[in-house]
Motif scaffolding. Structure first.
Motif, mmCIF file in Angstrom:
data_model
loop_
_atom_site.group_PDB
_atom_site.id
_atom_site.type_symbol
_atom_site.label_atom_id
_atom_site.label_comp_id
_atom_site.label_asym_id
_atom_site.label_seq_id
_atom_site.Cartn_x
_atom_site.Cartn_y
_atom_site.Cartn_z
ATOM 1 N N SER A 173 0.834 -1.198 0.000
ATOM 2 C CA SER A 173 0.000 0.000 0.000
ATOM 3 C C SER A 173 0.870 1.251 0.000
ATOM 4 O O SER A 173 0.533 2.247 -0.633
ATOM 5 N N GLN A 174 1.993 1.188 0.680
ATOM 6 C CA GLN A 174 2.893 2.338 0.666
ATOM 7 C C GLN A 174 3.567 2.493 -0.687
ATOM 8 O O GLN A 174 3.873 3.597 -1.115
ATOM 9 N N GLY A 175 3.777 1.357 -1.340
ATOM 10 C CA GLY A 175 4.341 1.422 -2.681
ATOM 11 C C GLY A 175 3.388 2.116 -3.640
ATOM 12 O O GLY A 175 3.792 2.883 -4.506
ATOM 13 N N LEU A 176 2.084 1.855 -3.454
ATOM 14 C CA LEU A 176 1.088 2.447 -4.349
ATOM 15 C C LEU A 176 0.803 3.903 -4.011
ATOM 16 O O LEU A 176 0.748 4.756 -4.891
ATOM 17 N N LEU A 177 0.597 4.153 -2.713
ATOM 18 C CA LEU A 177 0.145 5.490 -2.320
ATOM 19 C C LEU A 177 1.276 6.401 -1.863
ATOM 20 O O LEU A 177 1.070 7.585 -1.641
ATOM 21 N N GLY A 178 2.456 5.828 -1.678
ATOM 22 C CA GLY A 178 3.548 6.623 -1.126
ATOM 23 C C GLY A 178 4.318 7.422 -2.154
ATOM 24 O O GLY A 178 5.353 7.988 -1.839
ATOM 25 N N GLY A 179 3.822 7.450 -3.378
ATOM 26 C CA GLY A 179 4.487 8.268 -4.378
ATOM 27 C C GLY A 179 5.681 7.604 -5.024
ATOM 28 O O GLY A 179 6.554 8.274 -5.540
ATOM 29 N N VAL A 180 5.718 6.266 -4.982
ATOM 30 C CA VAL A 180 6.830 5.584 -5.652
ATOM 31 C C VAL A 180 6.657 5.696 -7.159
ATOM 32 O O VAL A 180 7.572 6.091 -7.881
ATOM 33 N N ILE A 181 5.453 5.393 -7.630
ATOM 34 C CA ILE A 181 5.198 5.424 -9.069
ATOM 35 C C ILE A 181 4.327 6.613 -9.454
ATOM 36 O O ILE A 181 4.633 7.365 -10.358
ATOM 37 N N TRP A 182 3.233 6.793 -8.727
ATOM 38 C CA TRP A 182 2.339 7.908 -9.025
ATOM 39 C C TRP A 182 2.562 9.045 -8.050
ATOM 40 O O TRP A 182 2.730 8.813 -6.851
ATOM 41 N N GLN A 183 2.517 10.227 -8.578
ATOM 42 C CA GLN A 183 2.697 11.380 -7.711
ATOM 43 C C GLN A 183 1.473 11.570 -6.834
ATOM 44 O O GLN A 183 0.343 11.454 -7.292
ATOM 45 N N ILE A 184 1.741 11.893 -5.589
ATOM 46 C CA ILE A 184 0.638 12.061 -4.634
ATOM 47 C C ILE A 184 -0.250 13.245 -5.014
ATOM 48 O O ILE A 184 -1.468 13.184 -4.905
ATOM 49 N N GLU A 185 0.371 14.297 -5.545
ATOM 50 C CA GLU A 185 -0.393 15.497 -5.911
ATOM 51 C C GLU A 185 -1.453 15.175 -6.958
ATOM 52 O O GLU A 185 -2.458 15.878 -7.078
ATOM 53 N N ASP A 186 -1.211 14.139 -7.751
ATOM 54 C CA ASP A 186 -2.140 13.803 -8.816
ATOM 55 C C ASP A 186 -3.183 12.782 -8.380
ATOM 56 O O ASP A 186 -4.030 12.383 -9.168
ATOM 57 N N MET A 187 -3.109 12.345 -7.120
ATOM 58 C CA MET A 187 -4.087 11.359 -6.653
ATOM 59 C C MET A 187 -5.362 12.080 -6.262
ATOM 60 O O MET A 187 -5.345 13.286 -6.000
ATOM 61 N N PRO A 188 -6.472 11.344 -6.203
ATOM 62 C CA PRO A 188 -7.717 11.976 -5.760
ATOM 63 C C PRO A 188 -7.515 12.629 -4.390
ATOM 64 O O PRO A 188 -6.816 12.076 -3.542
ATOM 65 N N LYS A 189 -8.141 13.762 -4.232
ATOM 66 C CA LYS A 189 -7.950 14.538 -2.989
ATOM 67 C C LYS A 189 -8.223 13.707 -1.735
ATOM 68 O O LYS A 189 -7.498 13.792 -0.751
ATOM 69 N N TRP A 190 -9.293 12.904 -1.784
ATOM 70 C CA TRP A 190 -9.684 12.200 -0.560
ATOM 71 C C TRP A 190 -8.709 11.110 -0.155
ATOM 72 O O TRP A 190 -8.652 10.697 0.987
ATOM 73 N N ILE A 191 -7.908 10.639 -1.120
ATOM 74 C CA ILE A 191 -6.999 9.554 -0.792
ATOM 75 C C ILE A 191 -5.641 10.087 -0.336
ATOM 76 O O ILE A 191 -4.866 9.393 0.324
#
Lengths: 245, 386
Positions: free
Chosen positions: B312-330
Motif C-alpha cells: 500500500s505504501q508502494g502504491l500510495l507513497g508516491g513511488v510510481i504515481w505522484q501524490i499530488e495527482d491522486m484523488p484529494k480524498w486519498i
C-alpha cells in the motif's frame, strides 16, 4: 547483607484473567541446594518459576531473589533461567548462542564459555549450528547457556522433559556438580522419580504448595512407599484434588 | 553497560543474517532483478514508438517566399531517433491509433503555415494513443522541441522585411494541443522511480525480516529468555535497529550502485545524505516490524501484512504515481505513510541534489514517525505470548 535464603516467595497470588495460577504460595530455598518443584501439568510450576525470575509481577505477596525484591533487572545477571523448551537460535552455532546469552549477563570471557560447552560435553560441536543438533544436544546447549556467567541461582523449568534416561542421568550429575560450587537450583518436574535426587521437594497443586520437605520426610508424612503415592495422598489431604475453581 | 547489551544484540542479529546466506543473497539480488525488469520494459517501449504524420499543409507565400511548415516538420520528424515517423492519411492513422499500432498522430491542416504566419502561434494537433501515459508525456516533450525547431527554420528563411508590421522580431509562440485517447497526462520514468524504489526495497526487506525474526523470538521462547536477562525492551529494539541498519544500508548501497552503473540512472546527490534518509526509514520499518509481529501468530500472517503495510505504501507513497495527482480524498492516507516522506527526501537528495536541510521537513516527519513506532514497539516487545 547476608541472606540465609537464596529465594523467598511470600504468599504470592497471581491471576491471569479468570485463572488463579498462584494461590498464596510461599517457599524458601537455601544456598547450594536442589529444590524440586513437583506437580502435574498446569499446577502452576512454570508460573511460579517465571514469577521468581521476574517475568510475572505478583498480584500480591512478594518475591525476593538473592536479597533483591522482584521483579528486578539488576539481580538477573546473577541468575540463570533455562526455559521449558530449549530456547535457542537455530541458525547460530553452539558457541554463538552461549556467547550471546553470556554476553547479556555481562560475561564475555571466552574461556568461561568454552568451559560451559565442555561441561555439557559439546566441545566437538561448538561451531555447529544449533538447528543441526539432536534434541538432547540442544537441551545440553540450553543448560550450558546459563553457566558461563557463574550464576548463584539457576531455575530450570522441566530440564529433562523429552530427554533420554542416559542423558537425564548426566543432567543430574551436572546439577550435583553445580550445587557443589554453591549454586542453588530450582528444578521443576512432573516426573516423580527425579524427586529422589532433590535435596528438598515442594509439591505444587493448583497454585499452592501442598507439602514440602525431603523425599523421605514426605513419604513418611504420607505413610507411603513411593513419592507418587505420597503426592496423591497429600493432595487429597489438602482437599485440592477435586477442588476446581 | 546498556550500550554493551544493545551491541551484543545487534551483533547477534548480524550473525543470524550472515548465517542465512539465502536471505542475504535475496535482499541484494531481488531489488536488482526487479529494477532490471523495469529498466528493460521502459527501454523496450522507447525503441518501438511510432508516430503517424498527416500532412495536409498547402503552404503559404510570405513576402514572395513559398513556405511550407508542414514539409519542414516532416523533414525534422525524419531526423528524430526516439521514434519512427510514418506518413499516412487521416483515415489510416485513425484505424492504427484505435488498434494501438501507433502511439501518436500529428495532423497538420491545410492552412497550417498560413495560420502560423498570421497568428504567430504554432499549434500542433496531436492525438496520443495514451494508454501508457509515460510514453505520451515523453512524446509530447519531443514534439514541443520539434515545433520550436520548425519555427526556427521559418525565422531563418524569412528576412526582417517580411515581418508583419508591429512585430519586433520573428518570435512565435508554440503550443501543443494534445488530446488523449486513453489515460491522462501523468507520467513517470525509471529515473523518477529509482530513488523511491531504493527506499521501498529497504523498507520492504527490513520490515519483513524484523517482523519474522521477532515473531520467531516469541515463538521459540528466546524472547522470554531475553527477559530473564538484564537487557531491557528498548535495548532489544535498539539492537534490532542497529543490526538491520547494517543490512539496510548495505542493500541500499548495492541497489544504488546497480541503478547508477547498470541502469544508468543519473543522480545528483551525495551518498551520505541518502544513507541518512535510509537510516531513518530503517528505524521506522524495524519498529513497525516488531510492533506488528505482536499481531501475527505465524509466518504466514506476517506475509499477509505485506500487502497492507508495504505494498500500500508502494502504491500510495508516491513511488510510481505522484501524490499530488491522486484523488484529494486519498491523499491524507498517503501523508500518513512513512514511505511518502522517505520518497520525497530520497528524490530531493538524489535527483535534485538537495541538501538534508532542503528536505528537512520530510526528515523531521520520518523521525517523528520513527519515534512513535519506537515507543509503541518498546511497549509490545515485552509480550512473550503469541
Amino acid at each position: 547483607m547476608t541472606t540465609t535464603y537464596t529465594v523467598e516467595v511470600n504468599d504470592v497470588h497471581k491471576r491471569f484473567g479468570s485463572v488463579h495460577a498462584l494461590q498464596g504460595l510461599s517457599l524458601k530455598t537455601r544456598k547450594g541446594e536442589i529444590y524440586g518443584l513437583l506437580g502435574p501439568n498446569g499446577a502452576g510450576k512454570s508460573t511460579l518459576i517465571r514469577t521468581i525470575i521476574g517475568l510475572h509481577e505478583p498480584d500480591s505477596g512478594s518475591v525476593t531473589v538473592l536479597g533483591h525484591n522482584m521483579p528486578s533487572k539488576t539481580v538477573l545477571s546473577r541468575t540463570g533461567y533455562m526455559t521449558q523448551a530449549s530456547a535457542l537460535y537455530n541458525d547460530l552455532t553452539v558457541y554463538q548462542n552461549i556467547a550471546f546469552f553470556a554476553g547479556l549477563m555481562g560475561c564475555r570471557d571466552r574461556a568461561a564459555i568454552e568451559e560451559a560447552i565442555a561441561f555439557v560435553d559439546l566441545t566437538e560441536r561448538m561451531h555447529s549450528p544449533v538447528g543441526t543438533l539432536s534434541g538432547g544436544m540442544r537441551q545440553r546447549v540450553s543448560l550450558a547457556s546459563v553457566l558461563p556467567h557463574k550464576p548463584e541461582l539457576i531455575l530450570l523449568d522441566e530440564p529433562t522433559v523429552g530427554v533420554d534416561p542416559q542423558l537425564r542421568f548426566q543432567f543430574w550429575d551436572h546439577f550435583r556438580q553445580m550445587t557443589a560450587q554453591g549454586i542453588t537450583l530450582i528444578v521443576s518436574s512432573h516426573v516423580m522419580d527425579e524427586a529422589e535426587r532433590c535435596d528438598r521437594l515442594g509439591f505444587v497443586r493448583q497454585g499452592q504448595l501442598i507439602a514440602e520437605g525431603t523425599s523421605e520426610s514426605l513419604r513418611q508424612q504420607a505413610g507411603k512407599d513411593n513419592i507418587e503415592e505420597a503426592f496423591l495422598y497429600l493432595a487429597e489431604q489438602k482437599g485440592v484434588l477435586n477442588n476446581h475453581e | 553497560m546498556s550500550n554493551n547489551r544493545t551491541q551484543i544484540l545487534a551483533q547477534r542479529v548480524i550473525q543470524q543474517m550472515l548465517a542465512d546466506r539465502r536471505t542475504l543473497a535475496l535482499i541484494v539480488i531481488v531489488p536488482m532483478i526487479l529494477l532490471s525488469f523495469l529498466g528493460i520494459l521502459i527501454r523496450h517501449d522507447q525503441a518501438k514508438l511510432v508516430v503517424a504524420y498527416i500532412n495536409n499543409d498547402e503552404g503559404f507565400s510570405l513576402a514572395g517566399n513559398e513556405i511550407n511548415l508542414g514539409d519542414r516538420l516532416e523533414t525534422l520528424l525524419a531526423d528524430i531517433d526516439e521514434f519512427n515517423t510514418e506518413i499516412m492519411t487521416a483515415e489510416e492513422a485513425r484505424l492504427k491509433l484505435d488498434d494501438g499500432d501507433i502511439d501518436a498522430a500529428i495532423t497538420v491542416p491545410e492552412d497550417f503555415t498560413a495560420n502560423v504566419a498570421s497568428t504567430r502561434k504554432l499549434a500542433l494537433a496531436v492525438e496520443f494513443e495514451g494508454s501508457n501515459p509515460m510514453l505520451s508525456e515523453r512524446l509530447e516533450k519531443l514534439f514541443e522541441r520539434l515545433a520550436l525547431q520548425s519555427i526556427n527554420t521559418l525565422a531563418a528563411t524569412g528576412t526582417p522585411t517580411t515581418v508583419p508590421v508591429g512585430a519586433d522580431s520573428m518570435e512565435f509562440e508554440t503550443a501543443i494541443d494534445a488530446t488523449y485517447l486513453h489515460g491522462g497526462k501523468d507520467y513517470d520514468t525509471l529515473d523518477y522511480m529509482a530513488p523511491a524504489l531504493v527506499g521501498f526495497f529497504v523498507f520492504f526487506f527490513t520490515f519483513l525480516l524484523t517482523c519474522i525474526s521477532f515473531l520467531r523470538e516469541r515463538m521459540n521462547g528466546t524472547l522470554e529468555r531475553l527477559q530473564a536477562t538484564p537487557i531491557r525492551s528498548y535495548e532489544i529494539i535498539l539492537g534490532y535497529m542497529l543490526g538491520f541498519l547494517v543490512f539496510g544500508l548495505a542493500q541500499g548501497a548495492i541497489t544504488l550502485l546497480f541503478t547508477v552503473y547498470a541502469l544508468k540512472i543519473h543522480y545528483a546527490g551525495n551518498l551520505l545524505n541518502m544513507f541518512i534518509v535510509e537510516g531513518l526509514l530503517v528505524a521506522v520499518s524495524v519498529n513497525l516490524g516488531v510492533l506488528l509481529s505482536t499481531f501475527a501468530q505465524n509466518e504466514f500472517q506476517v506475509l499477509q501484512f505485506l500487502p497492507l503495510v508495504v505494498v500500500s505504501q508502494g502504491l500510495l507513497g508516491g513511488v510510481i504515481w505522484q501524490i499530488e495527482d491522486m484523488p484529494k480524498w486519498i491523499q491524507p492516507i498517503s501523508y500518513l505513510m512513512p514511505l511518502t516522506y522517505g520518497n520525497q527526501a530520497l528524490r530531493g537528495v538524489m535527483i535534485k541534489g538537495e541538501s538534508l536541510l532542503n528536505v528537512g521537513d520530510s526528515l523531521l516527519i520520518i523521525t517523528l514517525m520513527a519515534a512513535i513506532v519506537i515507543v509503541l514497539a518498546s511497549r509490545t516487545a515485552g509480550r512473550t505470548k503469541i
